[in-house]
Design an enzyme around this catalytic site. Structure first.
Site, PDB file in Angstrom:
ATOM      1  N   GLU A 128       0.659  -1.280  -0.040  1.00  0.00           N
ATOM      2  CA  GLU A 128       0.014  -0.111   0.179  1.00  0.00           C
ATOM      3  C   GLU A 128       0.805   1.246  -0.108  1.00  0.00           C
ATOM      4  O   GLU A 128       0.650   2.187  -0.732  1.00  0.00           O
ATOM      5  CB  GLU A 128      -0.942   0.103   1.303  1.00  0.00           C
ATOM      6  CG  GLU A 128      -1.833   1.467   1.311  1.00  0.00           C
ATOM      7  CD  GLU A 128      -2.638   1.409   0.500  1.00  0.00           C
ATOM      8  OE1 GLU A 128      -2.568   2.479  -0.361  1.00  0.00           O
ATOM      9  OE2 GLU A 128      -3.788   0.787   0.389  1.00  0.00           O
ATOM     10  N   ASP A 148       1.332   4.198  -2.992  1.00  0.00           N
ATOM     11  CA  ASP A 148       1.058   5.632  -2.906  1.00  0.00           C
ATOM     12  C   ASP A 148       2.150   6.575  -3.041  1.00  0.00           C
ATOM     13  O   ASP A 148       1.978   7.375  -3.912  1.00  0.00           O
ATOM     14  CB  ASP A 148       0.564   5.806  -1.280  1.00  0.00           C
ATOM     15  CG  ASP A 148      -0.801   5.257  -1.310  1.00  0.00           C
ATOM     16  OD1 ASP A 148      -1.438   4.835  -1.910  1.00  0.00           O
ATOM     17  OD2 ASP A 148      -1.005   4.956   0.117  1.00  0.00           O
ATOM     18  N   SER A 153      -6.990   2.616  -3.929  1.00  0.00           N
ATOM     19  CA  SER A 153      -5.746   3.120  -3.129  1.00  0.00           C
ATOM     20  C   SER A 153      -4.757   3.492  -4.411  1.00  0.00           C
ATOM     21  O   SER A 153      -3.973   4.277  -3.668  1.00  0.00           O
ATOM     22  CB  SER A 153      -5.218   1.778  -2.396  1.00  0.00           C
ATOM     23  OG  SER A 153      -6.030   1.585  -1.644  1.00  0.00           O
TER      24      SER A 153
END
Length: 602
Positions: A313, A317, A517
């Site tokens: 994750e 990002d 995401s």
């Protein structure tokens, strides 16, 4: 009014019957027996407690969470962080909301006149008596580590488990996530506060809530290595065949019209990502991604722990918010627990907080959350926007049903929070209409979207929401499954589906990753670039984005295909149609068109 406002007003102080009787007895010199009885009555009255957050289910077990008892000696030494969320006056919240929209609406004469921390503190004051009530409550219990934030509307405290049980009249247990292995301390029973404290506190944060921990979607390597289109751009040739068919920076630049024509390096520009639950970044992976994809992605500042251990994750990002805007300094926020309150507290104390924030975490509105929590968080979001900060949240990866599902017998959609809050910008997900062909997009089946169960339709989207519902092509799902009067989300969208997953470098390997995401940091990066245009012209940052977004639909690629019915029942979901829809919002960004719109702003 856009918001169903909670009762922030402190109740009128109560005069207990025992207290009045005692005064009368003193005046008439009653017998010692009567005085003793009245004294006991007064003691009983002073000990009255109020059970907090009656709408929140408190248990010793939740989905994927189990708990165990904590030994007495451990309770005396182990600590937990809690947040006393102070009540605001309802009129002050109304003024705050009006101020937010005034400084964020390009048609308003106050547009761009964002408030400083001190100005914000004066706008929504908390009385010294209220603060003294809470701090005295903590001091009397032997708590030493506590501090109000700059706005004085959040008092954070570090308490031992033993102190927590005494303060809140509850039991503290150790909770463990059965899949992720995360551990935290939480109350396993309802909690209460003394009446005088409950009069000034909305709720105590991070005492009863456990977060939903979602695994990010990893896609099989074949989806990245396949080569169905020789024209597919690939700026990540340095990573080998792993990114040959995946979304990479070159794909995003081409689809979203990101060129050097409006690329402006501006002093004071900044953006940030927020990560939780063991999601760190790794400089070694960033270096390999940068060299392999011909970009220069770096983390300039870290707030919180820096473990240099790449999580999927976090790497997604950082790599993609940075790849599209390498000229902008990036701040990496890290917290072990998913706590919006802790994150908001940190920002509320930082006068020079980054201007754009991408957060790819959330829960369902109904998921052990509670109205007081939702409205208190929303107040913090309003305050961040009033200061000129842009806050973007991913809309979720469970379609219309959310993390809880739509139910087996009585089917109900579950909107996401914070995505369904009107004071942030929610980002949905898309796929290319034709796999591996850069062009029109369709709604991602599992992209979050729908209508809030807690917030009314805000003025900035009322027209487009009404138009959507009136369009026969929307083919709306049964009314009993969703709230017809709720705020619609998402506001915008970006690529995030599994058709062409993102090419992510993590833990020394290249992986395919999908989800909103990915959509959220990409969109945040684009709006940060737009801030550069404003700042270079000597103008303030865009701040809260939604009024600007809804006034400029021409600056987005309209998405008219697909439905976010993933995880649902009977194929129900919200259809993407011309104009705004609760699957893709107003569409995906066209940076060139957005830049022109930003240049035209006052």
């Amino acid at each position: 009014k856009q918001q169903k406002l909670p009762n922030y007003s402190s109740p009128t102080p109560k005069t207990h019957p025992q207290t009045a009787a005692r005064h009368s007895a003193l005046k008439t010199s009653c017998t010692m027996k009567v005085l003793a009885a009245l004294f006991l009555g007064a003691m009983s009255a002073s000990a009255e407690r109020v059970t907090m957050e009656n709408d929140v289910l408190v248990s010793d077990t939740y989905r994927n969470w189990v708990s165990s008892e904590v030994a007495a000696d451990t309770k005396a030494t182990e600590t937990m962080n809690v947040f006393f969320m102070m009540k605001h006056d309802a009129d002050d919240i109304k003024t705050l909301e009006e101020t937010l929209f005034a400084v964020s609406d390009p048609t308003n004469e106050r547009y761009g006149q964002h408030l400083s921390l001190d100005e914000l503190k004066k706008l929504t004051p908390i009385s010294s008596d209220a603060l003294d009530t809470v701090t005295s409550f903590l001091t009397d219990a032997g708590v030493k580590a506590f501090k109000p934030n700059h706005n004085e509307d959040i008092i954070s405290a570090t308490v031992t488990l033993e102190q927590a049980e005494y303060l809140f009249d509850t039991e503290i247990r150790s909770f463990e996530h059965t899949k992720a292995g995360a551990n935290l301390y939480r109350a396993s029973q309802a909690y209460s506060l003394p009446e005088e404290v409950a009069d000034v506190v909305s709720f105590v944060g991070d005492l009863v809530r456990v977060p939903a921990i979602d695994k990010i979607r990893r896609v099989k390597g074949d989806s990245l290595r396949g080569n169905s289109n020789d024209d597919w751009p690939n700026s990540c040739t340095g990573l080998g065949a792993a990114c040959k068919n995946g979304v990479n920076p070159a794909v995003l630049n081409q689809r979203y019209n990101i060129t050097d024509a409006y690329n402006t390096v501006a002093e004071g520009n900044s953006f940030a990502v927020a990560e939780f639950q063991g999601q760190y970044y790794d400089d070694k992976d960033l270096t390999k991604f940068s060299e392999g994809c011909n970009v220069n992605v770096t983390v300039d500042h870290v707030v919180g722990k820096d473990e240099q251990e790449g999580g999927v994750e976090a790497m997604l990002d950082v790599e993609y918010i940075g790849a599209l805007s390498p000229e902008i300094p990036l701040t990496f926020y890290y917290q072990a627990e998913y706590s919006l309150l802790n994150w908001a507290t940190g920002l509320s104390n930082d006068e020079s907080a980054p201007l754009v924030h991408s957060v790819s975490y959330g829960n369902d509105e109904a998921q052990q959350t509670g109205a007081e929590y939702i409205f208190s968080c929303s107040t913090q979001f309003m305050k961040l926007g009033t200061r000129g900060l842009s806050i973007l949240f991913a809309s979720g990866d469970q379609g219309v049903c959310g993390r809880e599902g739509c139910g087996l017998i009585k089917h109900k959609f579950h909107p996401d929070f914070p995505a369904a809050c009107p004071y942030i910008t929610a980002v949905g997900g898309t796929d290319f209409l034709e796999k591996s062909v850069i062009g029109d997009e369709k709604a991602w089946t599992d992209g979050g979207g729908g209508f809030s169960d807690h917030f009314d339709i805000p003025d900035f989207q009322s027209d487009v929401v009404a138009k959507y519902k009136a369009d026969p092509s929307a083919n709306l799902p049964p009314q009993q499954m969703w709230n017809n009067t709720g705020r619609g989300y998402p506001d915008v969208a970006a690529l995030g589906g599994e058709g062409n997953p993102y090419c992510v470098q993590v833990d020394g390997m290249t992986q395919g990753v999908a989800g909103t995401s990915a959509s959220c940091p990409v969109t945040a990066s684009i709006f940060a670039k737009l801030n550069g245009i404003r700042l270079a012209a000597g103008k303030p940052a865009l701040g809260f984005l939604n009024p600007f977004i809804y006034q400029n639909p021409q600056a987005f690629n309209d998405v008219t295909d697909g439905k976010n019915s993933g995880g649902g029942v009977g194929g129900y979901g919200f259809q993407a149609i011309a104009g705004w829809d609760p699957a893709t919002g107003l569409g995906t960004p066209n940076y060139g068109a957005l830049a022109e719109a930003v240049q035209a702003l006052p």
